[in-house]
Design a protein around this motif. Structure first.
Motif, PDB file in Angstrom:
ATOM      1  N   GLU A 196       0.844  -1.206   0.000  1.00  0.00           N
ATOM      2  CA  GLU A 196       0.000   0.000   0.000  1.00  0.00           C
ATOM      3  C   GLU A 196       0.876   1.252   0.000  1.00  0.00           C
ATOM      4  OE1 GLU A 196      -3.579  -2.224   2.507  1.00  0.00           O
ATOM      5  OE2 GLU A 196      -1.925  -1.248   3.552  1.00  0.00           O
ATOM      6  N   ARG A 197       1.743   1.350  -1.011  1.00  0.00           N
ATOM      7  CA  ARG A 197       2.668   2.492  -1.076  1.00  0.00           C
ATOM      8  C   ARG A 197       1.942   3.791  -1.374  1.00  0.00           C
ATOM      9  NH1 ARG A 197       6.311  -0.234  -5.575  1.00  0.00           N
ATOM     10  NH2 ARG A 197       4.154  -0.727  -6.203  1.00  0.00           N
ATOM     11  N   MET A 198       0.931   3.710  -2.211  1.00  0.00           N
ATOM     12  CA  MET A 198       0.137   4.899  -2.511  1.00  0.00           C
ATOM     13  C   MET A 198      -1.345   4.544  -2.442  1.00  0.00           C
ATOM     14  SD  MET A 198       0.730   3.145  -5.367  1.00  0.00           S
ATOM     15  CE  MET A 198       2.421   3.565  -5.739  1.00  0.00           C
ATOM     16  N   ILE A 199      -2.104   5.416  -1.769  1.00  0.00           N
ATOM     17  CA  ILE A 199      -3.568   5.316  -1.713  1.00  0.00           C
ATOM     18  C   ILE A 199      -4.066   6.387  -2.673  1.00  0.00           C
ATOM     19  CG2 ILE A 199      -5.604   5.438  -0.228  1.00  0.00           C
ATOM     20  CD1 ILE A 199      -3.620   4.966   2.164  1.00  0.00           C
ATOM     21  N   HIS A 200      -4.502   5.969  -3.854  1.00  0.00           N
ATOM     22  CA  HIS A 200      -4.819   6.947  -4.892  1.00  0.00           C
ATOM     23  C   HIS A 200      -6.300   7.330  -4.845  1.00  0.00           C
ATOM     24  CE1 HIS A 200      -4.018   9.329  -8.410  1.00  0.00           C
ATOM     25  NE2 HIS A 200      -5.093   8.811  -8.985  1.00  0.00           N
ATOM     26  N   PHE A 201      -6.555   8.620  -4.682  1.00  0.00           N
ATOM     27  CA  PHE A 201      -7.906   9.146  -4.527  1.00  0.00           C
ATOM     28  C   PHE A 201      -8.557   9.379  -5.892  1.00  0.00           C
ATOM     29  CE2 PHE A 201      -6.860   9.335  -0.272  1.00  0.00           C
ATOM     30  CZ  PHE A 201      -7.822   9.956   0.510  1.00  0.00           C
ATOM     31  N   VAL A 202      -9.784   8.887  -6.011  1.00  0.00           N
ATOM     32  CA  VAL A 202     -10.575   9.042  -7.231  1.00  0.00           C
ATOM     33  C   VAL A 202     -11.901   9.709  -6.862  1.00  0.00           C
ATOM     34  CG1 VAL A 202     -11.806   7.829  -9.072  1.00  0.00           C
ATOM     35  CG2 VAL A 202      -9.566   7.007  -8.325  1.00  0.00           C
ATOM     36  N   PRO A 203     -12.294  10.784  -7.562  1.00  0.00           N
ATOM     37  CA  PRO A 203     -13.620  11.386  -7.344  1.00  0.00           C
ATOM     38  C   PRO A 203     -14.663  10.607  -8.146  1.00  0.00           C
ATOM     39  CG  PRO A 203     -12.371  12.712  -8.902  1.00  0.00           C
ATOM     40  CD  PRO A 203     -11.488  11.573  -8.506  1.00  0.00           C
ATOM     41  N   PRO A 204     -15.422   9.719  -7.531  1.00  0.00           N
ATOM     42  CA  PRO A 204     -16.223   8.772  -8.315  1.00  0.00           C
ATOM     43  C   PRO A 204     -17.469   9.371  -8.960  1.00  0.00           C
ATOM     44  CG  PRO A 204     -16.476   8.343  -5.967  1.00  0.00           C
ATOM     45  CD  PRO A 204     -15.460   9.415  -6.091  1.00  0.00           C
ATOM     46  N   HIS A 205     -17.786  10.634  -8.645  1.00  0.00           N
ATOM     47  CA  HIS A 205     -18.944  11.249  -9.309  1.00  0.00           C
ATOM     48  C   HIS A 205     -18.596  11.740 -10.703  1.00  0.00           C
ATOM     49  CE1 HIS A 205     -16.668  14.530  -7.587  1.00  0.00           C
ATOM     50  NE2 HIS A 205     -17.365  15.423  -8.251  1.00  0.00           N
TER      51      HIS A 205
ATOM     52  N   LEU B 207      -8.911   4.408  -4.079  1.00  0.00           N
ATOM     53  CA  LEU B 207      -9.848   4.880  -3.066  1.00  0.00           C
ATOM     54  C   LEU B 207     -10.906   5.774  -3.698  1.00  0.00           C
ATOM     55  CD1 LEU B 207      -9.306   6.088   0.531  1.00  0.00           C
ATOM     56  CD2 LEU B 207     -10.441   7.627  -1.069  1.00  0.00           C
ATOM     57  N   GLY B 208     -12.163   5.399  -3.537  1.00  0.00           N
ATOM     58  CA  GLY B 208     -13.263   6.245  -3.967  1.00  0.00           C
ATOM     59  C   GLY B 208     -13.566   7.262  -2.880  1.00  0.00           C
TER      60      GLY B 208
ATOM     61  N   ASP C  90     -24.181  11.320  -6.025  1.00  0.00           N
ATOM     62  CA  ASP C  90     -23.570  10.854  -7.270  1.00  0.00           C
ATOM     63  C   ASP C  90     -22.227  10.186  -7.006  1.00  0.00           C
ATOM     64  OD1 ASP C  90     -25.696  11.781  -8.743  1.00  0.00           O
ATOM     65  OD2 ASP C  90     -24.725  13.667  -9.327  1.00  0.00           O
ATOM     66  N   ALA C  91     -21.461  10.712  -6.043  1.00  0.00           N
ATOM     67  CA  ALA C  91     -20.170  10.108  -5.717  1.00  0.00           C
ATOM     68  C   ALA C  91     -20.363   8.715  -5.124  1.00  0.00           C
ATOM     69  CB  ALA C  91     -19.401  11.002  -4.742  1.00  0.00           C
ATOM     70  N   ARG C  92     -21.338   8.590  -4.239  1.00  0.00           N
ATOM     71  CA  ARG C  92     -21.625   7.284  -3.636  1.00  0.00           C
ATOM     72  C   ARG C  92     -22.041   6.277  -4.709  1.00  0.00           C
ATOM     73  NH1 ARG C  92     -26.239   8.351  -0.709  1.00  0.00           N
ATOM     74  NH2 ARG C  92     -24.962   9.364   0.871  1.00  0.00           N
ATOM     75  N   ASN C  93     -22.969   6.685  -5.566  1.00  0.00           N
ATOM     76  CA  ASN C  93     -23.428   5.792  -6.632  1.00  0.00           C
ATOM     77  C   ASN C  93     -22.302   5.477  -7.619  1.00  0.00           C
ATOM     78  OD1 ASN C  93     -25.981   5.780  -5.509  1.00  0.00           O
ATOM     79  ND2 ASN C  93     -26.743   7.424  -6.826  1.00  0.00           N
ATOM     80  N   GLY C  94     -21.458   6.478  -7.875  1.00  0.00           N
ATOM     81  CA  GLY C  94     -20.336   6.268  -8.777  1.00  0.00           C
ATOM     82  C   GLY C  94     -19.336   5.282  -8.214  1.00  0.00           C
ATOM     83  N   PHE C  95     -19.119   5.347  -6.898  1.00  0.00           N
ATOM     84  CA  PHE C  95     -18.204   4.390  -6.286  1.00  0.00           C
ATOM     85  C   PHE C  95     -18.748   2.969  -6.396  1.00  0.00           C
ATOM     86  CE2 PHE C  95     -16.923   1.826  -2.621  1.00  0.00           C
ATOM     87  CZ  PHE C  95     -15.556   1.744  -2.896  1.00  0.00           C
ATOM     88  N   ILE C  96     -20.021   2.799  -6.126  1.00  0.00           N
ATOM     89  CA  ILE C  96     -20.635   1.476  -6.259  1.00  0.00           C
ATOM     90  C   ILE C  96     -20.469   0.960  -7.684  1.00  0.00           C
ATOM     91  CG2 ILE C  96     -22.842   0.239  -6.226  1.00  0.00           C
ATOM     92  CD1 ILE C  96     -23.650   2.088  -3.862  1.00  0.00           C
TER      93      ILE C  96
ATOM     94  N   VAL D  63     -21.481  -3.682  -2.592  1.00  0.00           N
ATOM     95  CA  VAL D  63     -20.129  -4.081  -3.026  1.00  0.00           C
ATOM     96  C   VAL D  63     -19.224  -4.426  -1.845  1.00  0.00           C
ATOM     97  CG1 VAL D  63     -20.215  -2.811  -5.206  1.00  0.00           C
ATOM     98  CG2 VAL D  63     -19.398  -1.650  -3.141  1.00  0.00           C
ATOM     99  N   GLY D  64     -19.809  -4.778  -0.719  1.00  0.00           N
ATOM    100  CA  GLY D  64     -19.016  -5.101   0.460  1.00  0.00           C
ATOM    101  C   GLY D  64     -18.077  -6.268   0.265  1.00  0.00           C
ATOM    102  N   ASP D  65     -18.407  -7.160  -0.666  1.00  0.00           N
ATOM    103  CA  ASP D  65     -17.536  -8.310  -0.917  1.00  0.00           C
ATOM    104  C   ASP D  65     -16.250  -7.912  -1.622  1.00  0.00           C
ATOM    105  OD1 ASP D  65     -19.074  -7.593  -3.139  1.00  0.00           O
ATOM    106  OD2 ASP D  65     -18.941  -9.594  -4.015  1.00  0.00           O
ATOM    107  N   LYS D  66     -16.220  -6.713  -2.223  1.00  0.00           N
ATOM    108  CA  LYS D  66     -15.014  -6.220  -2.884  1.00  0.00           C
ATOM    109  C   LYS D  66     -14.262  -5.190  -2.048  1.00  0.00           C
ATOM    110  CE  LYS D  66     -16.009  -6.827  -7.804  1.00  0.00           C
ATOM    111  NZ  LYS D  66     -15.998  -6.135  -9.111  1.00  0.00           N
ATOM    112  N   LEU D  67     -14.939  -4.616  -1.075  1.00  0.00           N
ATOM    113  CA  LEU D  67     -14.381  -3.493  -0.318  1.00  0.00           C
ATOM    114  C   LEU D  67     -13.422  -3.986   0.761  1.00  0.00           C
ATOM    115  CD1 LEU D  67     -14.494  -0.408   0.161  1.00  0.00           C
ATOM    116  CD2 LEU D  67     -16.433  -0.830   1.698  1.00  0.00           C
ATOM    117  N   ASP D  68     -12.194  -3.466   0.738  1.00  0.00           N
ATOM    118  CA  ASP D  68     -11.189  -3.856   1.729  1.00  0.00           C
ATOM    119  C   ASP D  68     -11.226  -2.976   2.971  1.00  0.00           C
ATOM    120  OD1 ASP D  68      -9.726  -5.987   0.251  1.00  0.00           O
ATOM    121  OD2 ASP D  68      -9.345  -4.350  -1.153  1.00  0.00           O
ATOM    122  N   VAL D  69     -11.340  -1.663   2.772  1.00  0.00           N
ATOM    123  CA  VAL D  69     -11.154  -0.722   3.882  1.00  0.00           C
ATOM    124  C   VAL D  69     -12.129   0.435   3.756  1.00  0.00           C
ATOM    125  CG1 VAL D  69      -9.541   0.900   4.982  1.00  0.00           C
ATOM    126  CG2 VAL D  69      -8.689  -1.304   4.128  1.00  0.00           C
ATOM    127  N   VAL D  70     -12.706   0.823   4.891  1.00  0.00           N
ATOM    128  CA  VAL D  70     -13.445   2.084   5.012  1.00  0.00           C
ATOM    129  C   VAL D  70     -12.540   3.071   5.731  1.00  0.00           C
ATOM    130  CG1 VAL D  70     -15.372   3.270   6.142  1.00  0.00           C
ATOM    131  CG2 VAL D  70     -15.766   1.094   4.968  1.00  0.00           C
TER     132      VAL D  70
END
Length: 347
Positions: free
Chosen positions: A27-36, A55-56, A69-75, A111-118
Protein backbone atom coordinates in the motif's frame (compact mmCIF):
# COMPACT_ATOMS: atom_id res chain seq x y z
CA UNK A 1 -13.01 -1.92 26.78
CA UNK A 2 -13.78 -5.46 25.68
CA UNK A 3 -12.17 -8.31 27.57
CA UNK A 4 -9.44 -10.26 25.73
CA UNK A 5 -11.70 -13.27 25.21
CA UNK A 6 -14.34 -11.10 23.53
CA UNK A 7 -12.05 -8.86 21.51
CA UNK A 8 -11.98 -11.08 18.42
CA UNK A 9 -15.65 -12.07 18.52
CA UNK A 10 -17.92 -10.63 15.81
CA UNK A 11 -20.23 -7.85 16.96
CA UNK A 12 -23.28 -9.23 15.17
CA UNK A 13 -24.65 -12.74 14.78
CA UNK A 14 -23.62 -13.99 11.36
CA UNK A 15 -20.86 -11.42 10.84
CA UNK A 16 -17.43 -12.77 9.81
CA UNK A 17 -14.73 -13.29 12.42
CA UNK A 18 -12.35 -10.31 12.68
CA UNK A 19 -8.82 -10.71 11.36
CA UNK A 20 -6.33 -11.93 13.96
CA UNK A 21 -3.54 -10.42 11.85
CA UNK A 22 -3.78 -7.81 9.11
CA UNK A 23 -3.71 -9.19 5.57
CA UNK A 24 -0.30 -8.70 3.97
CA UNK A 25 -0.70 -6.12 1.23
CA UNK A 26 1.39 -3.51 -0.55
CA UNK A 27 0.00 0.00 0.00
CA UNK A 28 2.67 2.49 -1.08
CA UNK A 29 0.14 4.90 -2.51
CA UNK A 30 -3.57 5.32 -1.71
CA UNK A 31 -4.82 6.95 -4.89
CA UNK A 32 -7.91 9.15 -4.53
CA UNK A 33 -10.58 9.04 -7.23
CA UNK A 34 -13.62 11.39 -7.34
CA UNK A 35 -16.22 8.77 -8.32
CA UNK A 36 -18.94 11.25 -9.31
CA UNK A 37 -16.86 12.21 -12.37
CA UNK A 38 -17.51 9.73 -15.16
CA UNK A 39 -14.22 10.35 -16.99
CA UNK A 40 -12.33 9.59 -13.77
CA UNK A 41 -14.25 6.33 -13.29
CA UNK A 42 -13.28 5.41 -16.85
CA UNK A 43 -9.60 5.60 -15.87
CA UNK A 44 -9.92 3.07 -13.05
CA UNK A 45 -9.10 -0.05 -15.15
CA UNK A 46 -5.77 1.53 -16.09
CA UNK A 47 -5.18 2.79 -12.55
CA UNK A 48 -5.56 -0.70 -11.08
CA UNK A 49 -2.30 -1.69 -12.79
CA UNK A 50 -0.44 1.43 -11.65
CA UNK A 51 -1.38 1.90 -7.98
CA UNK A 52 -1.54 -0.23 -4.86
CA UNK A 53 -4.87 1.14 -3.59
CA UNK A 54 -7.79 2.74 -5.44
CA UNK A 55 -9.85 4.88 -3.07
CA UNK A 56 -13.26 6.25 -3.97
CA UNK A 57 -13.48 9.59 -2.19
CA UNK A 58 -16.89 10.62 -0.86
CA UNK A 59 -15.88 13.29 1.67
CA UNK A 60 -13.81 16.49 1.38
CA UNK A 61 -13.40 17.85 -2.18
CA UNK A 62 -16.78 16.38 -3.17
CA UNK A 63 -19.43 19.14 -3.44
CA UNK A 64 -22.52 18.75 -1.24
CA UNK A 65 -24.77 18.44 -4.27
CA UNK A 66 -22.57 15.65 -5.68
CA UNK A 67 -22.44 13.42 -2.58
CA UNK A 68 -25.12 11.02 -3.80
CA UNK A 69 -23.57 10.85 -7.27
CA UNK A 70 -20.17 10.11 -5.72
CA UNK A 71 -21.63 7.28 -3.64
CA UNK A 72 -23.43 5.79 -6.63
CA UNK A 73 -20.34 6.27 -8.78
CA UNK A 74 -18.20 4.39 -6.29
CA UNK A 75 -20.64 1.48 -6.26
CA UNK A 76 -20.54 1.43 -10.05
CA UNK A 77 -16.74 1.48 -10.34
CA UNK A 78 -16.52 -1.30 -7.73
CA UNK A 79 -18.95 -3.45 -9.72
CA UNK A 80 -17.33 -2.72 -13.06
CA UNK A 81 -13.75 -3.71 -12.19
CA UNK A 82 -11.71 -6.66 -11.00
CA UNK A 83 -9.13 -5.25 -8.60
CA UNK A 84 -6.98 -8.36 -8.11
CA UNK A 85 -4.17 -7.56 -5.65
CA UNK A 86 -4.94 -3.83 -5.77
CA UNK A 87 -6.85 -2.63 -2.73
CA UNK A 88 -10.30 -1.06 -2.97
CA UNK A 89 -11.06 1.54 -0.30
CA UNK A 90 -13.56 4.31 0.22
CA UNK A 91 -13.36 7.44 2.34
CA UNK A 92 -16.87 7.94 3.66
CA UNK A 93 -18.26 11.18 4.99
CA UNK A 94 -17.64 12.05 8.63
CA UNK A 95 -19.88 10.66 11.35
CA UNK A 96 -21.75 13.90 12.05
CA UNK A 97 -22.57 14.56 8.39
CA UNK A 98 -25.98 13.91 6.80
CA UNK A 99 -24.39 11.50 4.29
CA UNK A 100 -22.44 9.05 6.46
CA UNK A 101 -25.23 6.59 7.26
CA UNK A 102 -26.36 6.24 3.65
CA UNK A 103 -22.72 5.78 2.59
CA UNK A 104 -22.55 2.61 4.67
CA UNK A 105 -26.14 1.42 4.16
CA UNK A 106 -25.82 1.62 0.37
CA UNK A 107 -22.19 0.60 -0.21
CA UNK A 108 -21.76 -2.44 2.04
CA UNK A 109 -24.75 -4.44 0.73
CA UNK A 110 -23.91 -3.52 -2.88
CA UNK A 111 -20.13 -4.08 -3.03
CA UNK A 112 -19.02 -5.10 0.46
CA UNK A 113 -17.54 -8.31 -0.92
CA UNK A 114 -15.01 -6.22 -2.88
CA UNK A 115 -14.38 -3.49 -0.32
CA UNK A 116 -11.19 -3.86 1.73
CA UNK A 117 -11.15 -0.72 3.88
CA UNK A 118 -13.45 2.08 5.01
CA UNK A 119 -11.45 5.24 5.70
CA UNK A 120 -13.14 7.20 8.48
CA UNK A 121 -12.38 10.93 8.66
CA UNK A 122 -12.00 13.13 11.72
CA UNK A 123 -11.75 10.28 14.24
CA UNK A 124 -11.69 11.82 17.72
CA UNK A 125 -11.60 8.77 19.96
CA UNK A 126 -12.29 5.05 20.24
CA UNK A 127 -16.02 5.72 20.45
CA UNK A 128 -16.06 6.69 16.77
CA UNK A 129 -14.39 3.40 15.83
CA UNK A 130 -16.75 1.42 18.10
CA UNK A 131 -19.79 2.86 16.33
CA UNK A 132 -18.50 2.04 12.85
CA UNK A 133 -17.30 -1.38 14.04
CA UNK A 134 -20.78 -2.33 15.25
CA UNK A 135 -22.49 -0.95 12.15
CA UNK A 136 -20.15 -2.79 9.79
CA UNK A 137 -20.75 -6.07 11.66
CA UNK A 138 -24.52 -5.66 11.34
CA UNK A 139 -24.29 -4.86 7.63
CA UNK A 140 -21.86 -7.71 6.97
CA UNK A 141 -24.21 -10.16 8.68
CA UNK A 142 -27.21 -8.84 6.78
CA UNK A 143 -25.34 -8.97 3.47
CA UNK A 144 -23.83 -12.41 4.07
CA UNK A 145 -20.24 -11.24 3.71
CA UNK A 146 -17.52 -13.77 4.42
CA UNK A 147 -14.67 -11.30 4.98
CA UNK A 148 -14.56 -8.38 7.43
CA UNK A 149 -14.14 -4.82 6.16
CA UNK A 150 -11.33 -2.97 7.89
CA UNK A 151 -11.31 0.57 9.32
CA UNK A 152 -8.66 3.19 8.61
CA UNK A 153 -8.74 6.31 10.81
CA UNK A 154 -7.66 9.78 9.73
CA UNK A 155 -5.99 11.86 12.45
CA UNK A 156 -7.13 15.39 11.69
CA UNK A 157 -8.25 16.87 15.01
CA UNK A 158 -6.35 17.79 18.14
CA UNK A 159 -8.53 15.42 20.17
CA UNK A 160 -7.86 12.59 17.76
CA UNK A 161 -4.11 13.04 18.13
CA UNK A 162 -4.49 13.17 21.91
CA UNK A 163 -6.42 9.87 21.85
CA UNK A 164 -4.30 8.16 19.19
CA UNK A 165 -3.37 5.12 21.31
CA UNK A 166 -6.96 4.45 22.35
CA UNK A 167 -8.02 4.72 18.70
CA UNK A 168 -5.37 2.20 17.69
CA UNK A 169 -6.61 -0.26 20.33
CA UNK A 170 -10.31 0.26 19.65
CA UNK A 171 -11.08 -2.70 17.38
CA UNK A 172 -9.56 -5.69 15.59
CA UNK A 173 -10.92 -4.06 12.43
CA UNK A 174 -8.34 -1.31 12.69
CA UNK A 175 -6.16 -1.31 9.59
CA UNK A 176 -4.11 1.81 10.25
CA UNK A 177 -4.10 5.59 10.34
CA UNK A 178 -3.27 8.54 8.11
CA UNK A 179 -2.18 12.04 8.99
CA UNK A 180 -4.72 14.66 7.83
CA UNK A 181 -2.64 17.85 7.98
CA UNK A 182 -5.12 20.41 6.65
CA UNK A 183 -7.99 19.74 9.05
CA UNK A 184 -5.52 19.11 11.87
CA UNK A 185 -3.91 22.50 11.26
CA UNK A 186 -7.34 24.15 11.54
CA UNK A 187 -8.23 22.15 14.65
CA UNK A 188 -5.00 23.19 16.35
CA UNK A 189 -5.25 26.81 15.27
CA UNK A 190 -1.99 26.52 13.30
CA UNK A 191 -1.24 29.57 11.18
CA UNK A 192 -0.76 27.89 7.81
CA UNK A 193 -2.91 27.31 4.74
CA UNK A 194 -0.61 24.64 3.32
CA UNK A 195 -1.76 21.03 2.97
CA UNK A 196 1.16 19.07 4.36
CA UNK A 197 4.83 19.84 4.02
CA UNK A 198 6.96 22.40 5.80
CA UNK A 199 6.66 26.16 6.20
CA UNK A 200 9.39 28.78 5.71
CA UNK A 201 8.47 30.48 8.98
CA UNK A 202 8.83 27.25 10.99
CA UNK A 203 12.61 27.31 11.19
CA UNK A 204 15.69 27.48 13.40
CA UNK A 205 18.51 29.96 12.81
CA UNK A 206 22.19 29.23 12.55
CA UNK A 207 24.39 30.88 15.17
CA UNK A 208 25.29 34.51 14.43
CA UNK A 209 28.62 35.17 12.75
CA UNK A 210 31.02 37.90 13.77
CA UNK A 211 31.06 39.08 10.17
CA UNK A 212 27.46 40.16 10.52
CA UNK A 213 26.31 38.10 7.54
CA UNK A 214 22.66 37.13 7.41
CA UNK A 215 21.95 34.04 9.50
CA UNK A 216 20.85 30.93 7.61
CA UNK A 217 17.36 29.66 8.45
CA UNK A 218 16.69 25.92 8.34
CA UNK A 219 13.09 25.01 7.65
CA UNK A 220 11.65 22.40 10.03
CA UNK A 221 8.92 19.78 9.64
CA UNK A 222 5.61 20.90 11.15
CA UNK A 223 4.37 17.31 11.26
CA UNK A 224 7.33 15.48 12.76
CA UNK A 225 5.84 15.15 16.25
CA UNK A 226 2.43 13.99 15.03
CA UNK A 227 3.82 11.46 12.55
CA UNK A 228 6.10 10.04 15.25
CA UNK A 229 3.22 9.75 17.71
CA UNK A 230 1.01 8.10 15.08
CA UNK A 231 3.73 5.63 14.05
CA UNK A 232 4.35 4.61 17.67
CA UNK A 233 0.64 4.05 18.31
CA UNK A 234 0.14 2.08 15.09
CA UNK A 235 3.17 -0.17 15.45
CA UNK A 236 2.38 -0.82 19.11
CA UNK A 237 -0.91 -2.40 17.99
CA UNK A 238 0.24 -3.97 14.73
CA UNK A 239 -1.38 -1.31 12.52
CA UNK A 240 -0.13 0.56 9.45
CA UNK A 241 0.78 4.28 9.55
CA UNK A 242 0.51 6.51 6.46
CA UNK A 243 1.31 10.06 5.52
CA UNK A 244 -1.77 11.78 4.11
CA UNK A 245 -2.05 14.41 1.37
CA UNK A 246 0.55 16.78 -0.02
CA UNK A 247 -1.43 19.56 -1.60
CA UNK A 248 1.06 21.40 -3.80
CA UNK A 249 0.96 19.39 -7.03
CA UNK A 250 3.39 21.82 -8.68
CA UNK A 251 6.22 21.05 -6.23
CA UNK A 252 7.24 17.44 -6.84
CA UNK A 253 10.55 17.92 -5.03
CA UNK A 254 8.90 19.04 -1.79
CA UNK A 255 6.34 16.24 -2.07
CA UNK A 256 9.09 13.66 -2.40
CA UNK A 257 10.95 15.15 0.55
CA UNK A 258 7.87 15.02 2.78
CA UNK A 259 7.03 11.46 1.72
CA UNK A 260 10.64 10.41 2.37
CA UNK A 261 10.59 11.88 5.87
CA UNK A 262 7.45 9.86 6.59
CA UNK A 263 8.98 6.69 5.06
CA UNK A 264 12.11 6.97 7.18
CA UNK A 265 9.99 7.46 10.30
CA UNK A 266 8.04 4.25 9.66
CA UNK A 267 5.11 5.13 7.38
CA UNK A 268 4.26 2.51 4.75
CA UNK A 269 2.70 4.81 2.18
CA UNK A 270 0.99 8.11 1.45
CA UNK A 271 -2.02 9.49 -0.36
CA UNK A 272 -1.68 10.36 -4.04
CA UNK A 273 -4.15 13.06 -5.05
CA UNK A 274 -2.70 13.69 -8.51
CA UNK A 275 -1.28 11.28 -11.10
CA UNK A 276 2.19 12.83 -10.73
CA UNK A 277 2.30 11.73 -7.09
CA UNK A 278 1.85 8.04 -7.93
CA UNK A 279 5.41 7.62 -9.18
CA UNK A 280 6.76 9.73 -6.31
CA UNK A 281 5.11 7.46 -3.75
CA UNK A 282 6.21 4.34 -5.63
CA UNK A 283 9.81 5.58 -5.64
CA UNK A 284 9.88 6.68 -2.01
CA UNK A 285 8.02 3.81 -0.36
CA UNK A 286 9.92 1.11 -2.25
CA UNK A 287 13.27 0.52 -0.50
CA UNK A 288 16.43 1.72 -2.21
CA UNK A 289 18.18 -1.12 -4.10
CA UNK A 290 21.52 -0.34 -2.41
CA UNK A 291 19.84 -0.54 1.00
CA UNK A 292 18.27 -3.86 0.06
CA UNK A 293 21.60 -5.27 -1.12
CA UNK A 294 23.33 -4.26 2.12
CA UNK A 295 20.45 -5.57 4.24
CA UNK A 296 20.69 -8.93 2.44
CA UNK A 297 24.40 -9.03 3.31
CA UNK A 298 23.52 -8.65 6.99
CA UNK A 299 20.89 -11.40 6.91
CA UNK A 300 23.21 -13.73 5.01
CA UNK A 301 26.05 -13.13 7.49
CA UNK A 302 23.79 -13.66 10.53
CA UNK A 303 21.33 -16.43 9.57
CA UNK A 304 19.96 -16.85 13.10
CA UNK A 305 19.93 -13.11 13.89
CA UNK A 306 22.37 -13.35 16.79
CA UNK A 307 25.96 -12.38 17.45
CA UNK A 308 27.99 -9.66 15.75
CA UNK A 309 29.84 -9.39 12.44
CA UNK A 310 31.79 -6.75 10.54
CA UNK A 311 30.47 -5.91 7.06
CA UNK A 312 32.13 -3.23 4.93
CA UNK A 313 33.84 -1.87 8.03
CA UNK A 314 30.61 -1.52 10.02
CA UNK A 315 29.60 -3.60 13.02
CA UNK A 316 26.30 -5.45 12.70
CA UNK A 317 24.51 -7.12 15.59
CA UNK A 318 21.08 -8.35 16.68
CA UNK A 319 19.56 -4.86 16.45
CA UNK A 320 20.84 -4.09 12.95
CA UNK A 321 19.70 -7.59 11.86
CA UNK A 322 16.15 -6.53 12.79
CA UNK A 323 16.58 -3.30 10.81
CA UNK A 324 17.82 -5.29 7.81
CA UNK A 325 14.89 -7.67 8.02
CA UNK A 326 12.44 -4.74 7.84
CA UNK A 327 14.10 -3.62 4.58
CA UNK A 328 14.25 -7.09 3.01
CA UNK A 329 10.69 -7.98 4.03
CA UNK A 330 9.45 -4.78 2.36
CA UNK A 331 11.53 -5.48 -0.74
CA UNK A 332 10.00 -8.95 -0.99
CA UNK A 333 6.50 -7.49 -0.68
CA UNK A 334 7.24 -4.91 -3.36
CA UNK A 335 8.71 -7.64 -5.57
CA UNK A 336 5.51 -9.66 -5.35
CA UNK A 337 3.72 -6.91 -7.30
CA UNK A 338 6.51 -5.14 -9.21
CA UNK A 339 8.52 -7.48 -11.47
CA UNK A 340 10.86 -4.68 -12.54
CA UNK A 341 11.92 -3.94 -8.95
CA UNK A 342 12.04 -7.67 -8.16
CA UNK A 343 14.74 -8.03 -10.81
CA UNK A 344 16.65 -5.04 -9.49
CA UNK A 345 16.48 -6.37 -5.92
CA UNK A 346 17.50 -9.85 -7.03
CA UNK A 347 14.43 -11.37 -5.37
Amino acid sequence: MKTPSAFYQPLAIGAPLPFRELPISLERMIHFVPPHVEKMRAKVPDLINKVDVVLGNLEDAIPADAKTDARNGFIQLAKDNDFGSTGLWTRVNCLNSPWFLDDLLKIVPAVGDKLDVVMLPKVEGPWDVHYLDQLLAQLEAKSGLARPIMIHAILETAEGVKNVEAIAAASPRMHGMSLGPADLAASRGMKTTRVGGGHPDYAVLADPEETGNARTAYQQDLWHYTVGKMVDACLSYGLKPFYGPFGDFSDAQACESQFRNAFLMGCLGAWSLHPTQIDIAKKVFSPDPAEVAFAKKILDAMPDGTGAVMIDGKMQDDATWKQAKVIVDLAELVSSKDSELAEIYGL
